[in-house]
Design a protein around this motif. Structure first.
Motif, PDB file in Angstrom:
ATOM      1  N   ASP A 227      -8.209  -3.784  -4.257  1.00 22.30           N
ATOM      2  CA  ASP A 227      -7.051  -4.524  -5.054  1.00 22.30           C
ATOM      3  C   ASP A 227      -7.233  -3.692  -6.482  1.00 22.30           C
ATOM      4  O   ASP A 227      -8.104  -3.993  -7.184  1.00 22.30           O
ATOM      5  N   GLU A 253      -4.397  -1.902  -2.510  1.00 22.40           N
ATOM      6  CA  GLU A 253      -3.190  -2.964  -2.908  1.00 22.40           C
ATOM      7  C   GLU A 253      -2.684  -3.133  -4.310  1.00 22.40           C
ATOM      8  O   GLU A 253      -3.772  -2.777  -5.136  1.00 22.40           O
ATOM      9  N   GLU A 279       2.296  -9.424  -3.412  1.00 26.74           N
ATOM     10  CA  GLU A 279       1.774 -11.101  -3.524  1.00 26.74           C
ATOM     11  C   GLU A 279       2.516 -11.862  -4.700  1.00 26.74           C
ATOM     12  O   GLU A 279       2.698 -13.004  -4.728  1.00 26.74           O
ATOM     13  N   ARG A 300       2.591  -8.213   1.338  1.00 28.97           N
ATOM     14  CA  ARG A 300       1.722  -9.222   1.100  1.00 28.97           C
ATOM     15  C   ARG A 300       2.432 -10.478   0.542  1.00 28.97           C
ATOM     16  O   ARG A 300       1.646 -11.307  -0.021  1.00 28.97           O
TER      17      ARG A 300
HETATM   18 MG    MG Z   1      -3.989  -9.071  -5.104  1.00 28.44          MG
END
Ligand code: MG
Ligand code: CS2
Length: 420
Positions: A227, A253, A279, A300
């Motif tokens: 990430d 990510e 996200e 995501r």
């Molecule tokens: Mg994340």
């Protein structure tokens, strides 16, 4: 079979008429915002509306602006209520608004499952797989610490691991716990936003070591993610993708903050490292361009942040047209209600990829949330309890009152405000 008589439908509508909408902000280890929708029959559903660091904004929005509109409505009308809350607000989209819609949506799916006597995944179309493959988090102050943690997770049967480690020369790297025992403890001690330094050069000069040593130690079968947390520019992310290509990541990510979705075209032109994002997205519109152009490989979006099960299902169906798989966010600031909602959706989704997993909760939060979920051999297994299979203990929650807590803020070493 004769159609049910009008009185039977009315009886149903009467039994599923919404009579109460409760919004509870509690802090069993960390802050959560929980919605409980109660119907005439006493059947209720629960939803998660937690927006990390802005919990009271969501709670007020729900209490003042959403709850009054729900009383008297038929809880079975999930889609109509979703459209009413989305289009009816006029000021559409946004993290606060969509988290409120999400929590209501999860609660209504929970009610529908309870009335039908079926787990939500059955209502969506049934299981497409036996369990939900997850990726767990391995983090450490050094590469060796991180890989020791990864080894322990692999021994527990996890097949996919997110690797994060400290950036040499930087205090407080993203995703590294330092002296805190877990993410809950790390977040609970933030009464004001802590400031963390960032240096792209220091990061880019050290990150390859983590994956070179991970592959050397664990071989090629384990899937690794990483990430970047939105900290690079497009061309820096392109370079990182190329550097990491030999280590065959499952995905990289949040390489770049993507208000400008076109940034991902630039990354895509330079590297075959799979890309994941979503996200912090709240609607399908936030990710439409990058999905339809196949600039990403995993979307995501989280049930709590992108309009609930209804919102996520729409995104999953759209993503499937473009070979994009879902990899829902599964951070500690999503409650077990969200984890359960996502697990039901993951079980159904034909284009499910992988689910982030940091545990369903802690000893403290498990006093408040109960759930029919288990983890074994790197997969989540969802029970057959009707609805979402979760419950929320309001009395226990009252023992853990809200306390303000912030996410950190990041600055470059010259003081420039940066993405955390
Ligand atoms: Mg994340
Ligand atoms: C992170 C999140 O898990 C992840 O992928 O990006 O933990 C993120 O930092 C938190 O959700 C922020 O509240």
């Amino acid at each position: 079979m004769p159609a049910p008589s009008r009185s039977k439908i009315l009886t149903q509508e009467k039994s599923t008429t919404i009579t109460d909408v409760r919004v509870i902000v509690s802090s069993p280890g960390r802050n959560f915002v929980t919605v409980k929708i109660v119907t005439e029959s006493g059947i209720y559903g629960v939803g998660d509306a937690t927006v990390n660091g802005r919990e009271m904004a969501v709670a007020t929005y729900l209490k003042e602006h959403v709850a009054p509109c729900l009383i008297g409505r038929n809880a079975h009308q999930i889609e109509d209520i979703w459209q009413y809350l989305y289009k009816g607000v006029y000021w559409r989209k946004g993290p606060i608004n969509m988290a409120c819609i999400a929590a209501v949506d999860m609660a209504l799916w929970d009610i529908k499952g309870k009335v039908a006597g079926l787990p939500v995944y059955e209502l969506l179309g049934g299981k497409s797989r036996r369990g939900v493959t997850v990726y767990a988090h391995a983090t450490g102050d050094t590469v060796s610490d991180t890989l020791d943690r990864a080894g322990a997770l692999i021994d527990q049967g996890f097949k996919a691991i997110r690797l994060q480690t400290s950036v040499p020369g930087l205090e407080g790297s993203y995703g590294v716990l330092g002296d805190k025992k877990d993410y809950f403890e790390q977040q609970s001690s933030r009464p004001l936003p802590p400031e963390q330094p960032w240096s792209t050069r220091k990061y880019m000069n050290s990150i390859e070591d983590l994956f070179r040593e991970a592959r050397a130690r664990f071989g090629d079968d384990i899937a690794f993610t990483h990430d970047v947390h939105s900290r690079l520019t497009p061309i820096e992310a392109a370079r990182l993708g190329k550097i990491l290509e030999p280590y065959d990541l499952l995905f990289l990510e949040d390489a770049v903050a993507a208000e400008n979705q076109d940034s991902y075209r630039i990354i895509r032109e330079h590297t075959t490292t799979p890309l994941a994002i979503g996200e912090i997205y709240n609607t399908i519109w936030d990710c439409k361009e990058m999905i339809q152009n196949q600039w990403i490989d995993y979307i995501r979006t989280a049930a709590t942040h992108a309009g609930g099960i209804t919102g996520l299902r729409r995104i999953a169906e759209f993503a499937a047209l473009f070979h994009v798989r879902i990899a829902p966010h599964g951070a500690p600031d999503l409650s077990p209600i969200c984890h359960a909602a996502q697990a039901h959706l993951d079980l159904w989704a034909p284009n499910f990829g992988v689910q982030e997993y940091v545990g369903f909760g802690t000893e403290i939060s498990n006093q408040v949330f109960s759930y029919d979920l288990s983890i074994q051999d790197g997969m989540i297994f969802v029970g057959d309890t009707p609805g979402l299979g979760v419950d929320f203990n309001e009395e226990a929650a009252a023992d853990h009152p809200y306390k303000r807590s912030y996410l950190p803020v990041s600055r470059l070493e010259d003081g420039t405000l940066w993405s955390w």
